[in-house]
Design a protein around this motif. Sequence first.
Motif, short mmCIF file in Angstrom:
data_model
loop_
_atom_site.label_atom_id
_atom_site.label_comp_id
_atom_site.label_asym_id
_atom_site.label_seq_id
_atom_site.Cartn_x
_atom_site.Cartn_y
_atom_site.Cartn_z
N VAL A 6 0.84 -1.18 0.00
CA VAL A 6 0.00 0.00 0.00
C VAL A 6 0.88 1.24 0.00
N SER A 7 0.30 2.36 -0.42
CA SER A 7 1.12 3.55 -0.57
C SER A 7 0.36 4.81 -0.27
N CYS A 8 1.03 5.89 0.15
CA CYS A 8 0.38 7.19 0.31
C CYS A 8 1.31 8.34 0.55
N LEU A 9 0.99 9.36 -0.12
CA LEU A 9 1.69 10.61 0.00
C LEU A 9 1.65 11.16 1.41
N GLN A 244 -13.09 6.23 -3.17
CA GLN A 244 -13.20 6.20 -4.63
C GLN A 244 -11.97 6.80 -5.31
N ASN A 245 -11.43 7.88 -4.74
CA ASN A 245 -10.33 8.59 -5.37
C ASN A 245 -9.12 8.71 -4.45
N SER A 246 -7.96 8.64 -5.04
CA SER A 246 -6.70 8.94 -4.35
C SER A 246 -5.77 9.55 -5.38
N PHE A 247 -4.79 10.30 -4.94
CA PHE A 247 -3.93 10.97 -5.91
C PHE A 247 -3.16 9.95 -6.74
N PHE A 248 -2.45 9.03 -6.09
CA PHE A 248 -1.83 7.89 -6.77
C PHE A 248 -2.65 6.65 -6.46
N ASN A 249 -2.65 5.66 -7.36
CA ASN A 249 -3.41 4.46 -7.08
C ASN A 249 -2.71 3.60 -6.02
N LEU A 250 -3.40 2.58 -5.56
CA LEU A 250 -2.91 1.78 -4.44
C LEU A 250 -1.63 1.03 -4.75
N ASP A 251 -1.46 0.63 -6.00
CA ASP A 251 -0.30 -0.17 -6.37
C ASP A 251 0.88 0.66 -6.87
N LEU A 252 0.73 1.99 -6.84
CA LEU A 252 1.77 2.89 -7.33
C LEU A 252 2.16 2.58 -8.78
N THR A 253 1.13 2.35 -9.58
CA THR A 253 1.36 2.09 -11.00
C THR A 253 0.74 3.18 -11.87
#
Length: 466
Positions: A6-9, A244-253
């Motif tokens: 998982v990923s997040c700014l 529903q929305n995030s700046f980058f997607n969960l898989d960082l792709t």
Amino acid sequence: MKKKIVSCLLAVAMVAGSIVGCGSQPEQAPSDSQAPAAESKEEAPAAEAKEEASAETPSSDEPITLRMAWWGSQDRHDKTIAAIELYESLNPNVKIEYEYYSFDDYFTKLKTLVASDEVWDVFQLGGNFPMYLDKIYPLDEFISSGVVDVSKISEANLKTTRQTDGTQLGLTNGINTYGIAYDPAMFEEAGAALPTDDWTWEDYQKAADLITEKLGIFGSSTFLTSDFIAGCSTYIAQQGDLGQNSFFNLDLTGMGFDDPQMLAPFIQMRADMIKKGSYPDAGASAEVTNIENDFLVTGEAAMTWVAVNQFPTIYNVCAEQGRELALAHLPKVTASGNSGTLIQSSQMLCVSQDSEHKEAAAAFISWFENDIDCNNILQAERGIPANEDVRAALAASATPAQQIMYDYVDAVSKMPTPKEYNVLSPDGQDQVQDNYLNYIQQVVNGEITASEAAEKTYADAEAIFK
């Protein structure tokens, strides 16, 4: 183990310098040694049997030796050693051999142990945990069996150290999140509406503009690099259905949303505030070098963005000036919409894949995170405790500022959170952030429109994955 990360700014900004105990900056090793200061306890008997991961719970009199390591300050070392000694007194059959390091030395040693398959039974990881997934033994089976107690840790707090596939990697040592620190007296003097739990960015802008008009100060201090977190990761997450929305997607792709124009309203708001003087321009923002000389603290602004573990620091400084600060939730796109506020982890304790005593290691981690006597020793040095009973116990002797912090974290911990969300950001994000801030200044200067700034920001971020 699956390697779905998982990923997040949001967390990266915290890891970069805000979270309590994260250790992103090297800390000093103990003064009596340049090498890691280590304390070796009495060795376990040679006849000690090796445990398999699925072994039965050891009997109460079976001798067990666990190896544990962490990084941090001398204060952390002292507190952790005292907690270990308490655990050993309660569990006479368990001996814990511990090692402590500066941040850099810790990961130098860890890499050596990874290569030799000898990672400590219990070890500490922060935001770089994806590098060591192969050495983390998940806690799920121990949670199911009751060895690890999570009954007083909210779902939101558990998610901070959980993969998107549901694997519980460890238990967080400390949690954190963001809020808006503000001076109610300044709001009232200007006749501005005080922040509420469901205030919006429009409310935020109106209050800031009015404060500037009436008091001649910044309505809002600079968010610094966190303006990217506010205007991109948080603002995007607040739109649409929950998750529903995030700046980058969960898989960082790739990107986690499709329409760049979703960014434009925040960019326009920020540019308008800078032009009106209710928010600092780039030159004024550069004057703020740390939270202690933030414009809110110096009396030149009425509110600021803050990682909540920093709130007691600025509260106490302002209290010495005769001012009393408060802490508000982040503004939202709509009053009834998503908060976009997430609980993040400063670091976690993990069980090693190399451990011969995985269940005993998991039991220690559970005690370390949940036991009130233990945490009265630790005193939240690694961050705000995830266990609600522990927080309540520490709050009983908390200062007014700490109580506000604990109450705020409790409230955010109980908010609805997406089933899956991010805790890391991709390589290249720093340049996207810098460009984004420059685009806002270009909007202020009339060189481009907010719509164009949104398109440029989206294109810069999307280019990371090409």
